[in-house]
Design a protein around this motif. Structure first.
Motif, PDB file in Angstrom:
ATOM      1  N   SER A  42      54.517 -48.817 -61.509  1.00  0.00           N
ATOM      2  CA  SER A  42      54.702 -49.425 -62.310  1.00  0.00           C
ATOM      3  C   SER A  42      54.770 -49.096 -63.896  1.00  0.00           C
ATOM      4  O   SER A  42      54.347 -48.001 -64.327  1.00  0.00           O
ATOM      5  CB  SER A  42      53.393 -50.661 -62.340  1.00  0.00           C
ATOM      6  N   ARG A  43      55.414 -50.061 -64.777  1.00  0.00           N
ATOM      7  CA  ARG A  43      55.333 -49.903 -66.084  1.00  0.00           C
ATOM      8  C   ARG A  43      54.783 -50.726 -67.074  1.00  0.00           C
ATOM      9  O   ARG A  43      55.111 -52.040 -66.484  1.00  0.00           O
ATOM     10  CB  ARG A  43      56.930 -49.618 -66.658  1.00  0.00           C
ATOM     11  N   ALA A  44      54.152 -50.895 -67.691  1.00  0.00           N
ATOM     12  CA  ALA A  44      53.557 -51.789 -68.651  1.00  0.00           C
ATOM     13  C   ALA A  44      53.605 -51.617 -70.163  1.00  0.00           C
ATOM     14  O   ALA A  44      53.431 -50.445 -70.558  1.00  0.00           O
ATOM     15  CB  ALA A  44      51.852 -51.705 -68.620  1.00  0.00           C
ATOM     16  N   ALA A  45      54.047 -52.750 -70.867  1.00  0.00           N
ATOM     17  CA  ALA A  45      53.992 -52.639 -72.196  1.00  0.00           C
ATOM     18  C   ALA A  45      53.030 -53.234 -72.753  1.00  0.00           C
ATOM     19  O   ALA A  45      52.575 -54.458 -72.320  1.00  0.00           O
ATOM     20  CB  ALA A  45      55.388 -53.499 -72.629  1.00  0.00           C
ATOM     21  N   VAL A  46      52.419 -52.652 -73.564  1.00  0.00           N
ATOM     22  CA  VAL A  46      50.945 -53.173 -74.199  1.00  0.00           C
ATOM     23  C   VAL A  46      50.809 -53.170 -75.466  1.00  0.00           C
ATOM     24  O   VAL A  46      51.365 -52.367 -76.225  1.00  0.00           O
ATOM     25  CB  VAL A  46      49.926 -52.265 -73.436  1.00  0.00           C
ATOM     26  N   GLY A  47      49.960 -54.272 -76.167  1.00  0.00           N
ATOM     27  CA  GLY A  47      49.779 -54.281 -77.646  1.00  0.00           C
ATOM     28  C   GLY A  47      48.366 -54.238 -77.705  1.00  0.00           C
ATOM     29  O   GLY A  47      47.497 -54.907 -77.111  1.00  0.00           O
ATOM     30  N   TYR A  48      47.813 -53.061 -78.713  1.00  0.00           N
ATOM     31  CA  TYR A  48      46.262 -53.165 -79.116  1.00  0.00           C
ATOM     32  C   TYR A  48      46.173 -53.403 -80.429  1.00  0.00           C
ATOM     33  O   TYR A  48      47.006 -53.239 -81.188  1.00  0.00           O
ATOM     34  CB  TYR A  48      45.726 -51.743 -78.738  1.00  0.00           C
ATOM     35  N   THR A  49      45.017 -53.926 -80.753  1.00  0.00           N
ATOM     36  CA  THR A  49      44.286 -54.362 -81.876  1.00  0.00           C
ATOM     37  C   THR A  49      43.428 -53.527 -82.229  1.00  0.00           C
ATOM     38  O   THR A  49      42.333 -53.722 -81.446  1.00  0.00           O
ATOM     39  CB  THR A  49      44.308 -55.558 -82.294  1.00  0.00           C
ATOM     40  N   TYR A  50      43.134 -52.657 -83.393  1.00  0.00           N
ATOM     41  CA  TYR A  50      41.926 -52.192 -83.794  1.00  0.00           C
ATOM     42  C   TYR A  50      40.997 -52.524 -84.891  1.00  0.00           C
ATOM     43  O   TYR A  50      41.801 -52.956 -85.796  1.00  0.00           O
ATOM     44  CB  TYR A  50      42.562 -50.570 -83.990  1.00  0.00           C
ATOM     45  N   SER A  51      39.818 -52.383 -84.898  1.00  0.00           N
ATOM     46  CA  SER A  51      39.124 -52.752 -86.197  1.00  0.00           C
ATOM     47  C   SER A  51      37.992 -51.716 -86.126  1.00  0.00           C
ATOM     48  O   SER A  51      37.515 -51.238 -85.200  1.00  0.00           O
ATOM     49  CB  SER A  51      38.462 -54.227 -85.987  1.00  0.00           C
ATOM     50  N   GLY A  52      37.589 -51.530 -87.345  1.00  0.00           N
ATOM     51  CA  GLY A  52      36.578 -50.584 -87.566  1.00  0.00           C
ATOM     52  C   GLY A  52      36.978 -49.404 -88.632  1.00  0.00           C
ATOM     53  O   GLY A  52      37.849 -49.740 -89.274  1.00  0.00           O
ATOM     54  N   ASP A  53      36.766 -47.996 -88.302  1.00  0.00           N
ATOM     55  CA  ASP A  53      37.089 -46.806 -88.814  1.00  0.00           C
ATOM     56  C   ASP A  53      38.622 -46.734 -88.878  1.00  0.00           C
ATOM     57  O   ASP A  53      39.297 -46.131 -89.509  1.00  0.00           O
ATOM     58  CB  ASP A  53      36.356 -45.727 -88.579  1.00  0.00           C
ATOM     59  N   VAL A  54      39.150 -47.409 -87.672  1.00  0.00           N
ATOM     60  CA  VAL A  54      40.516 -47.317 -87.249  1.00  0.00           C
ATOM     61  C   VAL A  54      40.904 -48.738 -87.352  1.00  0.00           C
ATOM     62  O   VAL A  54      40.485 -49.509 -86.668  1.00  0.00           O
ATOM     63  CB  VAL A  54      40.771 -46.714 -85.784  1.00  0.00           C
ATOM     64  N   GLU A  55      41.776 -49.312 -88.090  1.00  0.00           N
ATOM     65  CA  GLU A  55      42.346 -50.459 -88.647  1.00  0.00           C
ATOM     66  C   GLU A  55      43.905 -50.483 -88.237  1.00  0.00           C
ATOM     67  O   GLU A  55      44.538 -49.749 -89.076  1.00  0.00           O
ATOM     68  CB  GLU A  55      41.788 -50.840 -90.048  1.00  0.00           C
TER      69      GLU A  55
END
Length: 146
Positions: A42-55
């Motif tokens: 399978s193929r997945a298109a994903v979005g992530y949101t980061y918070s902390g030292d990586v924003e």
């Protein structure tokens, strides 16, 4: 490999769209509207949101090889935001295995694909995810800014 700096953060899944493109046996399970083959690709298109030292935010494409509970996961993620206060973008290469207990693998910065303050970024994070979380997953990125 060891890195001089560490960035501690939490990431959440902001979107996930997955589609099977090869079902080897025609057997699998359904969760909600998603179908997961017992063996297949399978193929997945994903979005992530980061918070902390990586924003920041990222877009990621995973290719997954389902093989009856010991699944392969590879992907490329383009991150835009800041790491340790440095603004820019970078690309991470994901390599992991997934089973009923969680995901284990690494996310490694791809050299030569950064911009801005992240242009010379190098680094790596271990991925250890157990179960599903609505509040996010911890991540520690060891890194150098070149």
């Amino acid at each position: 490999m060891s890195y001089a700096q560490k960035a501690t953060c939490t990431f959440t899944v902001s979107s996930w769209s997955e589609e099977v493109y090869a079902d080897i046996d025609g057997e699998g399970t359904t969760a909600g509207e998603l179908y997961f083959p017992k063996r297949g690709l399978s193929r997945a298109a994903v979005g992530y949101t980061y918070s902390g030292d990586v924003e920041g935010t990222s877009t990621l494409v995973y290719l997954m090889g389902y093989r009856d509970g010991d699944d392969l996961v590879i992907g490329l993620e383009r991150f835009e935001g800041s790491i340790g206060g440095q603004e820019g973008s970078c690309v991470l290469r994901h390599e992991a295995v997934h089973d009923a207990t969680g995901v284990r693998g690494t996310a490694t910065v791809v050299p030569g694909m950064g911009t801005g303050g992240l242009e010379r970024l190098s680094g790596e994070a271990a991925l250890e995810i157990a179960g599903h979380s609505e509040t996010g997953y911890p991540l520690v990125l060891g890194y150098d800014l070149g």
